[in-house]
Design a protein around this motif. Structure first.
Motif, PDB file in Angstrom:
ATOM      1  N   GLN A  17      -6.583  37.614  10.298  1.00 45.15           N
ATOM      2  CA  GLN A  17      -5.157  37.679  10.583  1.00 45.15           C
ATOM      3  C   GLN A  17      -4.862  38.871  11.478  1.00 45.15           C
ATOM      4  OE1 GLN A  17      -3.487  37.827   6.635  1.00 45.15           O
ATOM      5  NE2 GLN A  17      -3.491  35.605   6.415  1.00 45.15           N
ATOM      6  N   ALA A 130      -5.817  36.006  17.942  1.00 41.93           N
ATOM      7  CA  ALA A 130      -4.626  36.501  17.244  1.00 41.93           C
ATOM      8  C   ALA A 130      -3.535  36.896  18.232  1.00 41.93           C
ATOM      9  CB  ALA A 130      -5.008  37.682  16.358  1.00 41.93           C
ATOM     10  N   THR A 344      -5.373  39.909   2.244  1.00 44.51           N
ATOM     11  CA  THR A 344      -5.600  38.982   3.345  1.00 44.51           C
ATOM     12  C   THR A 344      -6.131  37.666   2.804  1.00 44.51           C
ATOM     13  OG1 THR A 344      -6.618  38.740   5.528  1.00 44.51           O
ATOM     14  CG2 THR A 344      -7.998  39.640   3.790  1.00 44.51           C
TER      15      THR A 344
END
Length: 518
Positions: A17, A130, A344
């Motif tokens: 992420q 990302a 996460t």
């Protein structure tokens, strides 16, 4: 010069992420120095020394005043050297060496060498992906790894060899940095394959039923357990399963490549073959599930095997806590990692294969061996119960193997099919399933919820599920097991080219669920 605040963008990774980090730089009327604030780790705090030395070597010394560098958001822990390029450009902009406009619109990724050259940061492909997902249209990366960054579609990659070229690009001297198109051809690498290309299912001798079961597992992405004495071919079957799987699609290949990029080696092409992970039974829970120290999250074997196969050989020898930690990700397809300062979610869409001996000596219940089992009944029971019932209930195909006799080994008429031949069957079956589940978000039968299979639209006639209903009624199956048998039945039907499972396919799926490890 005080009061000028310049901003350059970068990307912070937490697992896979990404979060936009705005590097803010300002000069104040104090003694010369640099301070980096915003929860940096040790390697990031050392960037002030790399930046000051690299800018001097590039002929653009920083201001002789105090430079404060803030990494926003300040509440997010940051780690790694991938912020060096953004810090250097923000500090140089504050020192009036380049215009400050446009720095916040480009994601800057790169580690600085002391001479100003740029190096690849860990997780470059993940960071570029990302950045695209966060809305960036451009990413500036080291020229040495531009081909890897260009594997991400939908974002323009600016390749620069060093800090001076990055500054020249912002000054308008575009010849010092080049744009790399996502369509730029890359050189294929033999090392990019995640599994031995010479491996073939034809290496398996005398186990035709097991081979067919592995085809069913590959077609529906079902979990498998293999129980049998040493030498029966459990490991061979498990290592040949990836050769039956079709190549990954674009989205899955990008995700698998992003996971692979978290290591230190650059990628020259997307990972197209399903990955294969086989950790040793002494592996810790963190190495299987994922973890790390402090604020850095490292993916475990279950994430590295995403879209591929996770093989646990000698499964009862694994710590029970490790095995039970697999239960949730096998259901959800993801693994949540919680730490005191960070949380996460990592992908974990894997196909699990467990291999086990029937007892510690491996000879229990084996009629084709001259060596009798030396284990006590209590020892055998304790050994097999190391795989808990809830984990075993999540296994779709449970195969019991026997040693191959010398007669079969020497049979000249034995027909052996190859992986490429069986892979064609798997591809056709998956295409049928994908068409059936189009618009639902599922692509293989193993992903379909049982409530969907038992719905009015897809419910099978009672006459076809009678044997399955009886097994559920007498407690031989849980409702989860009932649903998993239905999924396997649909896969068997897809391999046969039928429109739906009949009584025969349901019975076959129920038989394949026999041979429980628990």
């Amino acid at each position: 010069m005080s009061g000028i605040v310049c901003r350059a963008a970068s990307i912070a990774l937490t697992g896979l992420q990404g979060t936009t980090v705005m590097v803010e730089s300002a000069i104040s009327q104090q003694l010369p120095g640099i301070a980096i604030i915003g929860l940096p780790d040790a390697s990031l705090a050392e960037a002030k020394l790399r930046v000051r030395t690299a800018t001097s070597q590039a002929g653009m010394p920083l201001s002789d005043r105090f430079i404060t560098v803030n990494l926003a958001p300040a509440s997010l822990p940051k780690h790694g050297s991938g912020f060096d390029l953004a810090i250097a450009l923000a500090a140089l902009a504050a020192s009036r060496h380049l215009p400050a406009t446009g720095l916040a619109d480009v994601a800057h990724l790169g580690e600085l060498a002391l001479d100003g050259a740029l190096r690849r940061p860990a997780g470059l492909l993940s960071s570029v992906a990302a950045a695209r997902n966060l809305g960036f249209l451009r990413a500036m990366v080291p020229e040495s790894c531009a081909a890897e960054a260009a594997l991400v579609p939908g974002i323009e990659v600016i390749a620069v060899p060093d800090l001076a070229s990055a500054v020249a690009w912002y000054r308008g001297e575009r010849g010092r940095g080049r744009a790399v198109s996502p369509e730029t051809p890359t050189t294929a690498s033999a090392e990019a394959e995640t599994h031995d290309a010479r491996a073939d299912i034809a290496d398996v001798v005398g186990q035709p039923e097991a081979v067919e079961a592995m085809v069913i597992a590959a077609a529906g992405r079902h979990h498998v357990s293999l129980l049998g004495p040493p030498g029966a071919g459990k490991t061979l079957l498990a290592t040949r399963l990836p050769t039956l799987l079709p190549e990954l699609g674009d989205e899955a290949a990008l995700e698998a490549s992003s996971i692979a990029s978290l290591g230190g080696s650059p990628l020259l092409q997307l990972v197209r073959r399903p990955p294969f992970e086989s950790p040793h039974h002494t592996a810790s829970a963190a190495s299987i599930i994922g973890g790390g120290q402090g604020i850095e999250i490292r993916p475990g074997a279950i994430t590295r095997a995403c879209h591929g196969v996770l093989f646990l050989d000698e499964a009862p020898e694994f710590p029970r806590t490790v095995l039970d930690a697999l239960r949730q990700p096998l259901e959800t397809g993801r693994i949540e990692i919680h730490r005191s300062r960070i949380r996460t979610v990592l992908p974990a869409r894997v196909q699990l294969v467990l291999a086990a001996n029937p007892c510690p000596c491996g000879n229990a219940g084996s009629p084709d061996t001259a060596v009798s089992c030396a284990c006590t009944p209590r020892t055998r029971m304790s050994y097999r119960q190391r795989i808990s019932g809830p984990l075993a209930d999540r296994i779709d195909l449970r195969l019991t193997l026997h040693r191959v006799s010398k007669v079969l080994l020497d049979d000249p008429n034995e027909q052996r099919v190859t992986s490429s031949q069986l892979r064609e069957r798997v591809v056709r079956a998956r295409a049928i399933a994908a068409e059936r589940w189009s618009g639902t978000g599922w692509t293989v039968n193993a992903e379909v919820p049982g409530s969907w299979l038992r719905s009015q639209r897809l419910r099978l006639p009672r006459a076809d599920t009678a044997v399955l209903d009886q097994a559920l009624a007498r407690g031989a199956l849980t409702l989860r097991g009932y649903d998993r048998v239905l999924r396997v039945a649909w896969t068997v039907s897809d391999l046969a080219g039928a429109d739906r499972p009949r009584r025969t396919e349901v019975a076959q799926a129920l038989v394949l669920r026999g041979g429980d490890l628990a």
